[in-house]
Design a protein around this motif. Structure first.
Motif, short mmCIF file in Angstrom:
data_model
loop_
_atom_site.label_atom_id
_atom_site.label_comp_id
_atom_site.label_asym_id
_atom_site.label_seq_id
_atom_site.Cartn_x
_atom_site.Cartn_y
_atom_site.Cartn_z
N TRP A 5 0.83 -1.20 0.00
CA TRP A 5 0.00 0.00 0.00
C TRP A 5 0.87 1.25 0.00
O TRP A 5 0.51 2.26 -0.61
N ALA A 6 2.01 1.20 0.66
CA ALA A 6 2.94 2.33 0.60
C ALA A 6 3.41 2.53 -0.84
O ALA A 6 3.55 3.68 -1.30
N SER A 7 3.63 1.44 -1.56
CA SER A 7 4.02 1.54 -2.98
C SER A 7 2.94 2.22 -3.81
O SER A 7 3.25 3.00 -4.71
N VAL A 8 1.68 1.93 -3.51
CA VAL A 8 0.58 2.56 -4.24
C VAL A 8 0.57 4.07 -3.99
O VAL A 8 0.39 4.87 -4.92
N ILE A 9 0.79 4.47 -2.75
CA ILE A 9 0.82 5.90 -2.42
C ILE A 9 2.00 6.59 -3.11
O ILE A 9 1.85 7.68 -3.68
N ILE A 10 3.15 5.96 -3.10
CA ILE A 10 4.32 6.53 -3.79
C ILE A 10 4.07 6.59 -5.29
O ILE A 10 4.41 7.57 -5.96
N PHE A 39 7.60 5.85 -15.60
CA PHE A 39 8.14 4.51 -15.37
C PHE A 39 8.00 4.10 -13.90
O PHE A 39 7.49 3.02 -13.59
N VAL A 40 8.44 4.97 -12.99
CA VAL A 40 8.39 4.66 -11.56
C VAL A 40 6.94 4.45 -11.11
O VAL A 40 6.63 3.49 -10.39
N SER A 41 6.06 5.33 -11.56
CA SER A 41 4.66 5.25 -11.18
C SER A 41 4.05 3.91 -11.57
O SER A 41 3.45 3.21 -10.74
N PHE A 42 4.21 3.53 -12.82
CA PHE A 42 3.59 2.29 -13.28
C PHE A 42 4.32 1.05 -12.77
O PHE A 42 3.69 0.02 -12.52
N LEU A 45 2.96 0.57 -9.32
CA LEU A 45 1.57 0.14 -9.43
C LEU A 45 1.49 -1.34 -9.81
O LEU A 45 0.74 -2.11 -9.21
N ILE A 46 2.27 -1.75 -10.77
CA ILE A 46 2.27 -3.16 -11.21
C ILE A 46 2.74 -4.08 -10.10
O ILE A 46 2.16 -5.13 -9.86
N LYS A 47 3.81 -3.68 -9.40
CA LYS A 47 4.33 -4.51 -8.31
C LYS A 47 3.29 -4.66 -7.19
O LYS A 47 3.13 -5.74 -6.63
N ALA A 48 2.61 -3.57 -6.86
CA ALA A 48 1.58 -3.65 -5.81
C ALA A 48 0.42 -4.53 -6.26
O ALA A 48 -0.14 -5.28 -5.46
N GLY A 49 0.08 -4.47 -7.54
CA GLY A 49 -1.01 -5.27 -8.08
C GLY A 49 -0.73 -6.76 -8.09
O GLY A 49 -1.65 -7.57 -8.22
N GLU A 50 0.52 -7.12 -7.94
CA GLU A 50 0.86 -8.55 -7.89
C GLU A 50 0.41 -9.21 -6.60
O GLU A 50 0.17 -10.41 -6.57
N GLY A 55 -8.14 -4.28 -8.77
CA GLY A 55 -9.18 -3.27 -8.94
C GLY A 55 -9.12 -2.20 -7.86
O GLY A 55 -9.23 -1.01 -8.15
N THR A 56 -8.92 -2.62 -6.64
CA THR A 56 -8.80 -1.67 -5.54
C THR A 56 -7.52 -0.86 -5.66
O THR A 56 -7.51 0.36 -5.44
N VAL A 57 -6.43 -1.52 -6.00
CA VAL A 57 -5.15 -0.83 -6.18
C VAL A 57 -5.28 0.27 -7.23
O VAL A 57 -4.85 1.40 -7.02
N TYR A 58 -5.88 -0.07 -8.35
CA TYR A 58 -6.01 0.91 -9.43
C TYR A 58 -6.92 2.07 -9.01
O TYR A 58 -6.62 3.23 -9.28
N ALA A 59 -8.02 1.76 -8.34
CA ALA A 59 -8.93 2.82 -7.89
C ALA A 59 -8.25 3.76 -6.90
O ALA A 59 -8.40 4.99 -6.99
#
Length: 113
Positions: A5-10, A39-42, A45-50, A55-59
């Motif tokens: 979740w920290a990765s999603v915020i970053i 690049f860093v953003s996505f 996002l991809i790592k957190a989605g793993e 769906g929640t991560v993206y929202a």
């Protein structure tokens, strides 16, 4: 809050950076910074989605990025604040927090031998 979740915020912070960069970059260094932020953003996002519900991560990512971009636009570039805009940001962030609260933590996958 766990590491994902920290990765999603970053990632959302870097989303705000690259959105601002797309509008305001005017030289090669700024465009390179924008590309790095994308690049860093996505990547984050991809790592957190793993390991989290995608769906929640993206929202959460989009909600935080949107609210952050609106706030940055006003704070950095003088876009006027309006009550309707503030109310919409509060509603958006309430939805993001609500999604995070109702989403259970992922269970560790057991390795079958």
């Amino acid at each position: 809050m766990n590491k994902q979740w920290a990765s999603v915020i970053i990632a959302a912070f870097f989303e705000v950076c690259w959105v601002i960069g797309l509008k305001h970059a005017g030289n090669s260094i700024e465009w390179i910074g924008t590309a790095v932020a994308i690049f860093v953003s996505f990547y984050l996002l991809i790592k957190a989605g793993e390991s989290l519900p995608v769906g929640t991560v993206y929202a959460v990512f989009v909600g935080l990025g949107t609210a952050g971009t609106v706030c940055a636009d006003s704070l950095l570039f003088g876009e006027p604040w309006k009550i309707a805009k503030i109310v919409c940001i509060v509603v958006l962030l309430s939805g993001v927090v609500g999604l995070k609260l109702v989403t259970g933590e992922p269970k560790d996958k057991e390795v079958s031998e």
